[in-house]
Design a protein around this motif. Structure first.
Motif, PDB file in Angstrom:
ATOM      1  N   SER A   1     -11.069 -16.637   3.458  1.00 38.97           N
ATOM      2  CA  SER A   1     -11.113 -15.231   3.969  1.00 38.97           C
ATOM      3  C   SER A   1     -11.880 -15.508   5.264  1.00 38.97           C
ATOM      4  O   SER A   1     -11.772 -14.703   6.391  1.00 38.97           O
ATOM      5  CB  SER A   1     -11.534 -14.294   3.012  1.00 38.97           C
ATOM      6  OG  SER A   1     -11.672 -13.023   3.832  1.00 38.97           O
TER       7      SER A   1
ATOM      8  N   SER B   1     -12.573  -6.368   4.592  1.00 37.93           N
ATOM      9  CA  SER B   1     -12.152  -7.625   3.784  1.00 37.93           C
ATOM     10  C   SER B   1     -13.297  -8.705   3.683  1.00 37.93           C
ATOM     11  O   SER B   1     -13.733  -9.179   2.500  1.00 37.93           O
ATOM     12  CB  SER B   1     -10.931  -8.270   4.518  1.00 37.93           C
ATOM     13  OG  SER B   1      -9.893  -7.160   4.237  1.00 37.93           O
TER      14      SER B   1
ATOM     15  N   ILE C   1       5.582  -7.480   3.183  1.00 40.77           N
ATOM     16  CA  ILE C   1       4.250  -6.657   3.067  1.00 40.77           C
ATOM     17  C   ILE C   1       3.963  -5.767   1.942  1.00 40.77           C
ATOM     18  O   ILE C   1       3.087  -5.802   1.091  1.00 40.77           O
ATOM     19  CB  ILE C   1       3.744  -6.226   4.523  1.00 40.77           C
ATOM     20  CG1 ILE C   1       3.714  -7.304   5.662  1.00 40.77           C
ATOM     21  CG2 ILE C   1       2.647  -5.440   4.436  1.00 40.77           C
ATOM     22  CD1 ILE C   1       3.449  -6.897   6.953  1.00 40.77           C
TER      23      ILE C   1
ATOM     24  N   LEU D   1       4.431  -7.426  -1.630  1.00 39.07           N
ATOM     25  CA  LEU D   1       2.920  -7.992  -1.565  1.00 39.07           C
ATOM     26  C   LEU D   1       2.104  -6.975  -1.947  1.00 39.07           C
ATOM     27  O   LEU D   1       1.430  -7.213  -3.054  1.00 39.07           O
ATOM     28  CB  LEU D   1       2.482  -8.848  -0.529  1.00 39.07           C
ATOM     29  CG  LEU D   1       3.257 -10.264  -0.476  1.00 39.07           C
ATOM     30  CD1 LEU D   1       2.643 -11.018   0.831  1.00 39.07           C
ATOM     31  CD2 LEU D   1       3.064 -11.028  -1.744  1.00 39.07           C
ATOM     32  N   PHE D   2       2.109  -5.931  -1.445  1.00 39.41           N
ATOM     33  CA  PHE D   2       1.021  -4.854  -1.694  1.00 39.41           C
ATOM     34  C   PHE D   2       1.043  -4.433  -3.037  1.00 39.41           C
ATOM     35  O   PHE D   2       0.198  -4.122  -3.854  1.00 39.41           O
ATOM     36  CB  PHE D   2       1.108  -3.889  -0.898  1.00 39.41           C
ATOM     37  CG  PHE D   2       0.267  -2.369  -0.846  1.00 39.41           C
ATOM     38  CD1 PHE D   2      -0.946  -2.810  -0.333  1.00 39.41           C
ATOM     39  CD2 PHE D   2       0.569  -1.674  -1.492  1.00 39.41           C
ATOM     40  CE1 PHE D   2      -1.964  -1.817  -0.668  1.00 39.41           C
ATOM     41  CE2 PHE D   2      -0.390  -0.606  -1.814  1.00 39.41           C
ATOM     42  CZ  PHE D   2      -1.815  -0.610  -1.350  1.00 39.41           C
TER      43      PHE D   2
ATOM     44  N   CYS E   1       0.622  -7.395  -6.048  1.00 43.67           N
ATOM     45  CA  CYS E   1      -0.909  -7.695  -6.082  1.00 43.67           C
ATOM     46  C   CYS E   1      -1.905  -6.678  -6.417  1.00 43.67           C
ATOM     47  O   CYS E   1      -2.562  -6.991  -7.258  1.00 43.67           O
ATOM     48  CB  CYS E   1      -1.140  -8.183  -4.928  1.00 43.67           C
ATOM     49  SG  CYS E   1      -0.470 -10.031  -4.364  1.00 43.67           S
ATOM     50  N   TRP E   2      -1.737  -5.514  -5.873  1.00 41.11           N
ATOM     51  CA  TRP E   2      -2.802  -4.602  -6.072  1.00 41.11           C
ATOM     52  C   TRP E   2      -2.373  -3.494  -7.098  1.00 41.11           C
ATOM     53  O   TRP E   2      -3.200  -2.962  -7.909  1.00 41.11           O
ATOM     54  CB  TRP E   2      -2.695  -3.532  -4.842  1.00 41.11           C
ATOM     55  CG  TRP E   2      -3.758  -2.511  -4.691  1.00 41.11           C
ATOM     56  CD1 TRP E   2      -5.234  -2.902  -4.589  1.00 41.11           C
ATOM     57  CD2 TRP E   2      -3.696  -1.242  -4.607  1.00 41.11           C
ATOM     58  NE1 TRP E   2      -5.670  -1.756  -4.297  1.00 41.11           N
ATOM     59  CE2 TRP E   2      -4.988  -0.812  -4.312  1.00 41.11           C
ATOM     60  CE3 TRP E   2      -2.488  -0.237  -4.710  1.00 41.11           C
ATOM     61  CZ2 TRP E   2      -5.173   0.621  -4.311  1.00 41.11           C
ATOM     62  CZ3 TRP E   2      -2.693   1.082  -4.394  1.00 41.11           C
ATOM     63  CH2 TRP E   2      -3.981   1.514  -4.545  1.00 41.11           C
TER      64      TRP E   2
ATOM     65  N   ALA F   1      -5.308  -9.287  -7.420  1.00 41.09           N
ATOM     66  CA  ALA F   1      -5.563  -8.220  -6.354  1.00 41.09           C
ATOM     67  C   ALA F   1      -6.484  -8.827  -5.139  1.00 41.09           C
ATOM     68  O   ALA F   1      -6.371  -8.469  -3.927  1.00 41.09           O
ATOM     69  CB  ALA F   1      -6.159  -7.008  -7.056  1.00 41.09           C
TER      70      ALA F   1
ATOM     71  N   TYR G   1      -4.874 -10.679  -2.449  1.00 38.45           N
ATOM     72  CA  TYR G   1      -4.119  -9.739  -1.419  1.00 38.45           C
ATOM     73  C   TYR G   1      -5.065  -9.261  -0.419  1.00 38.45           C
ATOM     74  O   TYR G   1      -4.871  -9.199   0.818  1.00 38.45           O
ATOM     75  CB  TYR G   1      -3.487  -8.622  -1.805  1.00 38.45           C
ATOM     76  CG  TYR G   1      -2.819  -7.601  -0.895  1.00 38.45           C
ATOM     77  CD1 TYR G   1      -1.458  -8.310  -0.417  1.00 38.45           C
ATOM     78  CD2 TYR G   1      -3.335  -6.872  -0.480  1.00 38.45           C
ATOM     79  CE1 TYR G   1      -0.927  -7.403   0.528  1.00 38.45           C
ATOM     80  CE2 TYR G   1      -2.561  -6.152   0.606  1.00 38.45           C
ATOM     81  CZ  TYR G   1      -1.497  -6.357   0.837  1.00 38.45           C
ATOM     82  OH  TYR G   1      -0.726  -5.384   2.101  1.00 38.45           O
TER      83      TYR G   1
ATOM     84  N   LEU H   1      -5.781 -12.063   1.876  1.00 34.03           N
ATOM     85  CA  LEU H   1      -4.671 -12.385   2.917  1.00 34.03           C
ATOM     86  C   LEU H   1      -4.219 -11.369   3.709  1.00 34.03           C
ATOM     87  O   LEU H   1      -3.838 -11.382   4.810  1.00 34.03           O
ATOM     88  CB  LEU H   1      -3.396 -12.723   2.149  1.00 34.03           C
ATOM     89  CG  LEU H   1      -3.313 -14.125   1.384  1.00 34.03           C
ATOM     90  CD1 LEU H   1      -2.103 -14.164   0.763  1.00 34.03           C
ATOM     91  CD2 LEU H   1      -3.460 -15.169   2.261  1.00 34.03           C
ATOM     92  N   SER H   2      -4.737 -10.213   3.522  1.00 30.38           N
ATOM     93  CA  SER H   2      -4.258  -8.953   4.320  1.00 30.38           C
ATOM     94  C   SER H   2      -4.754  -9.006   5.734  1.00 30.38           C
ATOM     95  O   SER H   2      -3.635  -8.597   6.488  1.00 30.38           O
ATOM     96  CB  SER H   2      -4.721  -7.606   3.662  1.00 30.38           C
ATOM     97  OG  SER H   2      -6.229  -7.645   3.726  1.00 30.38           O
TER      98      SER H   2
ATOM     99  N   LEU I   1      -2.154 -11.304   7.326  1.00 29.75           N
ATOM    100  CA  LEU I   1      -0.707 -10.595   7.384  1.00 29.75           C
ATOM    101  C   LEU I   1      -0.387  -9.835   8.155  1.00 29.75           C
ATOM    102  O   LEU I   1       0.664  -9.332   8.905  1.00 29.75           O
ATOM    103  CB  LEU I   1      -0.511  -9.984   5.678  1.00 29.75           C
ATOM    104  CG  LEU I   1      -0.169 -11.092   4.674  1.00 29.75           C
ATOM    105  CD1 LEU I   1      -0.057 -10.256   3.382  1.00 29.75           C
ATOM    106  CD2 LEU I   1       0.951 -11.625   4.670  1.00 29.75           C
TER     107      LEU I   1
END
Length: 336
Positions: free
Chosen positions: A38, A70, A240, A243-244, A247-248, A279, A282, A285-286, A289
């Motif tokens: 990150s 993040s 996107i 993945l949201f 993961c979340w 979670a 994500y 990575l957000s 992304l």
């Protein structure tokens, strides 16, 4: 949202959480890699925005805040990882409150900024003609300020109730949420109910509804337009969103599940350890992304790589002048 760390402190000895905590200690090794990844991704995004983009545009203001949120969230993970592996909090009382507050601040603001970016993307694509009158610097600043204000309110509980105490059963310092000071049973009950519904509505249902609605409108608009890369854009949007959800959502669902007896608490603790790490990935990575799915950011990244490693120029094609890209993004956001 439960504080990261050891699960079900009140049932530590009665419910046998040793195996659960051991699993958490092993999984927490991933926290260090997530933090480093990150950090590298954040630095890269900031460098690209600083070198190639205007820092005052709506998109970049939102992206900068997402990157910051993040990074704030990820900065708490190394401390949590050490805590889970040593089975003891070694950073002192002040850091106990600060780290847990940072965790809540980063988590809640990341979710809300992701939702805000989705809504802004929806405005820019679906209402491309009217959006410029609304999407200005003032709109971006006010929106970000509201998100930070709401997220800061989520820090009040850990800042007040999170504390350091000596666990006599294991003779080690623990950083956990203590009993609500001088509060009646009824007040504690209402507080827990309020926390539950705030978590359910503000950080689960609201973001999911906004994301589903906005991405459906974006997909319909893009498919009905004459954008050459429309199918690729829709595919990226679908990735996107997928993945949201993957993961979340599981983490929030497990977190909101009730657990009445010991066996249920153990199962929930196991599930929380696994879904929590998914979670976290994500959130890690957000920012990337939301930037590198666009051709402009991909091209900027190639320029940096070629400048740093000239011998790769023959293998990487990039446009030194991004004016073409800028013209092509008048009807769509620069991250599509």
């Amino acid at each position: 949202m439960e504080t990261p760390g050891y699960e079900d402190d009140d049932y530590y000895s009665l419910c046998g959480m040793d195996d659960v905590n051991r699993l958490g200690a092993h999984l927490s090794i991933l926290y260090y890699f997530m933090f480093l990844f990150s950090l590298c991704g954040t630095v890269l995004v900031l460098v690209i925005i600083y070198r190639f983009e205007k820092l005052t545009t709506v998109t970049n203001i939102l992206l900068l805040n997402l990157v910051l949120s993040s990074l704030i969230f990820m900065s708490s993970l190394p401390f949590v990882g050490v805590y889970m592996q040593l089975e003891e909090w070694i950073f002192g009382k002040a850091m106990c409150k600060i780290v847990c507050s940072v965790y809540y601040l980063g988590f809640s603001s990341s979710v809300l900024f992701l939702t805000l970016l989705t809504f802004d993307r929806h405005l820019a694509v679906v209402y491309s003609l009217e959006a410029p009158r609304v999407r200005n610097q003032g709109y971006a600043v006010i929106s970000c300020a509201v998100v930070w204000l709401i997220s800061s309110l989520a820090c009040i509980k850990p800042m007040v109730f999170q504390n350091l105490y000596q666990d006599n059963l294991i003779n080690k310092a623990r950083c956990e949420e203590l009993e609500r000071y001088n509060l009646t049973e009824t007040t504690v009950y209402h507080l827990k109910n309020a926390e539950f519904y705030i978590q359910l509505n503000l950080f689960l249902i609201f973001p999911l509804v906004v994301n589903i609605y906005c991405y459906l409108r974006i997909t319909i608009t893009v498919l009905s337009s004459r954008i050459i890369s429309k199918y690729k854009t829709v595919r990226l949007i679908f990735i996107i969103v997928l993945l949201f959800f993957l993961c979340w959502t599981p983490f929030n669902i497990v977190e909101l599940m009730s657990a009445d007896d010991c066996e249920q608490k153990q199962r929930k603790a196991y599930a929380l350890h696994i879904t929590r790490n998914i979670a976290y990935m994500y959130f890690c990575l957000s920012p990337i992304l939301y930037t590198f799915v666009g051709k402009k950011f991909q091209n900027y990244f190639k320029q940096i790589v070629v400048k740093r490693f000239p011998w790769l120029k023959t293998h990487i094609s990039c446009h030194q002048n991004s004016s073409i890209n800028n013209r092509s993004t008048k009807t769509t956001p620069n991250y599509l």
